[in-house]
Design a protein around this motif. Structure first.
Motif: not given
Length: 224
Positions: A148, A165, A145, A88
């Motif tokens: 991801c 991240p 995110q 990530i």
């Protein structure tokens, strides 16, 4: 005795005259969440890239998941990354013209065979079952995110790496992402190595190591 997921001895990395990582001895237990802290240029990302098979060490030994990474060919490293590691990044690296589910399926494509049902399930696990067809530009930073994360876990990795991240997220989204990683780790039992500048983010881990100018200067055990 459990074999460590990551084991290094005298691990070094240099770029020309620059020594980015000086001899490092480190063990990371299977299922552990290790946070890595340090200022810019301290060697954090260098360590993560080595552990993830994205770069090769200059010296010392590095074993991840029982594999000697320095002994692997380029094809072997690519296979290791596909089958063992999920990553990530701070920058989401999502394909802007693909939907959320298509972005997750893209990760499957490089691993084996895309499976939309599995990609949908991964997005449902990260709370995005209602955003499957949305493109990245239609998602918030926190939602991107989470896509991801779904992309990182779709191939059932044993090691999950996070390179800042939560660096681009607000506090609420940061907590949401960290809670999600905590829940997923409890379910899937993968090992986490998370690079961060943020003490509050690092505190979510089991242990924090601090790098300075490529040297491990101290470590702190947060929980057993």
């Amino acid at each position: 005795m459990t074999v460590p997921t990551i084991q290094t001895a005298g691990l070094t990395k240099g770029y020309g005259d620059i020594c980015a990582l000086k001899p490092l001895d480190l063990q990371v237990a299977e299922g552990e969440w290790l946070s890595v802290m340090g200022h810019s240029g301290s060697g954090k990302s260098t360590l993560m890239n080595l552990v993830g098979g994205l770069d090769r060490p200059s010296g010392g030994s590095l074993s991840v998941g029982g594999q000697d990474l320095s002994a692997l060919s380029e094809d072997g490293l690519a296979r290791f990354r596909r089958e063992f590691v999920g990553i990530i990044f701070q920058q989401h690296h999502l394909v802007p013209y693909l939907s959320a589910v298509e972005n997750v399926m893209l990760s499957q494509y490089f691993h084996s065979v895309p499976d939309e049902a599995e990609a949908r399930l991964a997005l449902e696990r990260v709370g995005l079952g209602h955003r499957l067809k949305n493109r990245p530009g239609e998602l918030s930073g926190g939602e991107q995110q989470r896509v991801c994360i779904a992309r990182a876990i779709i191939n059932s990795p044993k090691l999950l790496l996070g390179d800042e991240p939560t660096g681009n997220l607000d506090h609420k989204s940061t907590v949401m992402v960290l809670e999600l990683l905590k829940e997923l780790r409890a379910e899937d039992r993968f090992t986490v190595v998370l690079v961060t500048h943020n003490e509050e983010v690092a505190a979510w881990g089991d242990r924090t190591i601090y790098l300075d100018d490529g040297v491990l200067v101290r470590e702190e055990r947060l929980r057993s």
